[in-house]
Write a protein that holds these residues in place. Sequence first.
Motif, short mmCIF file in Angstrom:
data_model
loop_
_atom_site.label_atom_id
_atom_site.label_comp_id
_atom_site.label_asym_id
_atom_site.label_seq_id
_atom_site.Cartn_x
_atom_site.Cartn_y
_atom_site.Cartn_z
N UNK A 125 0.81 -1.22 0.00
CA UNK A 125 0.00 0.00 0.00
C UNK A 125 0.84 1.27 0.00
N UNK A 126 2.07 1.17 0.53
CA UNK A 126 2.92 2.36 0.59
C UNK A 126 4.15 2.24 -0.32
N UNK A 127 4.20 1.17 -1.12
CA UNK A 127 5.30 1.00 -2.06
C UNK A 127 6.63 0.68 -1.40
N UNK A 128 6.57 0.02 -0.23
CA UNK A 128 7.79 -0.35 0.50
C UNK A 128 8.36 -1.65 -0.06
N UNK A 129 9.03 -1.55 -1.21
CA UNK A 129 9.52 -2.75 -1.90
C UNK A 129 10.55 -3.50 -1.07
N UNK A 130 11.55 -2.78 -0.56
CA UNK A 130 12.62 -3.44 0.18
C UNK A 130 12.10 -4.20 1.39
N UNK A 131 11.17 -3.58 2.11
CA UNK A 131 10.58 -4.25 3.27
C UNK A 131 9.83 -5.50 2.83
N UNK A 132 9.06 -5.37 1.75
CA UNK A 132 8.29 -6.51 1.25
C UNK A 132 9.23 -7.65 0.83
N UNK A 133 10.33 -7.30 0.20
CA UNK A 133 11.29 -8.32 -0.23
C UNK A 133 11.90 -9.04 0.97
N UNK A 134 12.16 -8.31 2.03
CA UNK A 134 12.71 -8.93 3.24
C UNK A 134 11.72 -9.91 3.86
N UNK A 135 10.44 -9.55 3.81
CA UNK A 135 9.43 -10.45 4.37
C UNK A 135 9.29 -11.72 3.52
N UNK A 136 9.40 -11.57 2.21
CA UNK A 136 9.35 -12.74 1.32
C UNK A 136 10.50 -13.69 1.66
N UNK A 137 11.68 -13.12 1.87
CA UNK A 137 12.85 -13.95 2.20
C UNK A 137 12.67 -14.63 3.55
N UNK A 138 12.08 -13.91 4.50
CA UNK A 138 11.85 -14.51 5.81
C UNK A 138 10.86 -15.68 5.71
N UNK A 139 9.88 -15.54 4.84
CA UNK A 139 8.90 -16.61 4.66
C UNK A 139 9.58 -17.91 4.24
N UNK A 140 10.53 -17.79 3.32
CA UNK A 140 11.26 -18.98 2.87
C UNK A 140 12.07 -19.59 4.00
N UNK A 141 12.75 -18.72 4.75
CA UNK A 141 13.59 -19.18 5.87
C UNK A 141 12.74 -19.88 6.93
N UNK A 142 11.55 -19.37 7.17
CA UNK A 142 10.66 -19.91 8.21
C UNK A 142 9.85 -21.11 7.73
N UNK A 143 10.12 -21.56 6.50
CA UNK A 143 9.39 -22.71 5.99
C UNK A 143 7.95 -22.42 5.64
N UNK A 144 7.70 -21.16 5.29
CA UNK A 144 6.34 -20.74 4.91
C UNK A 144 6.43 -20.08 3.53
N UNK A 145 6.61 -20.88 2.49
CA UNK A 145 6.84 -20.33 1.15
C UNK A 145 5.70 -19.44 0.67
N UNK A 146 6.04 -18.37 -0.05
CA UNK A 146 5.01 -17.45 -0.56
C UNK A 146 4.10 -18.12 -1.59
#
Length: 240
Positions: free
Chosen positions: A49-70
Amino acid sequence: DGAIYTSMIQCAARVGDPSRAKEWLTRMKQAGLAPELSSYNAMLQACARVGAIQDAEQWIMEMDVMGCPPDEASYFSLLNACVKAGDPDRSEFWIDQMSSSGFRPNQICLTTVVHACAKKGDRKRAEKWFKKVEEAFDGGGCANRIAYNCVVCACVKAGEMEAAERWLRKMNRAGFPPDTITQNSVLRAAEEQASPGMYREDAEKWTAFTLAAICIEARDEAGTKHWISEGAKVGLDPKR
């Protein structure tokens, strides 16, 4: 209960507050609860909603690490973040990542890339992705109204008005008569030109005149009357 935390993250996402969403996700972890896919997706929506690409990318990477694939919704939110930020480079990167992860980008996802190109005023790239939108349609050769509007806006923002007119005509022939959404999109794009060559009044006149001409060619009486009327409001002489 994890559902309560997820609900709070979703509330923050709806109002576009990624900081608040992150706070609730952190509390969720501190309570010993593992964030679920819906929790992360809400977090991604808040970033989008606010165009925070870098933050969104970090969350995507965390999802993979946590075993919760996007999933598809995760990637769609990330693509929307790219649109909001007007970053076609990251948009293209993530549409490729989506494909590499086994998801076939649909028309809606591909249209977000066209939109990101439009915000940048990159006509050629917008046209390239428009073709991919057409190819994604099961029957082939059919895009959607939003994709057409985005390409028109890319042309206008780049100051390429002849190209914009060609796309408006193509849009009309495809069965998507330009409407008030098209008009407003063109006006916004004209105002956002990197090197403004068209004031809003000029853009309003150009839009009304061009759309009226297209309707006349298509023998669309109602559309012709509407756009002539719109033109008269901004000083165009309907007799000319």
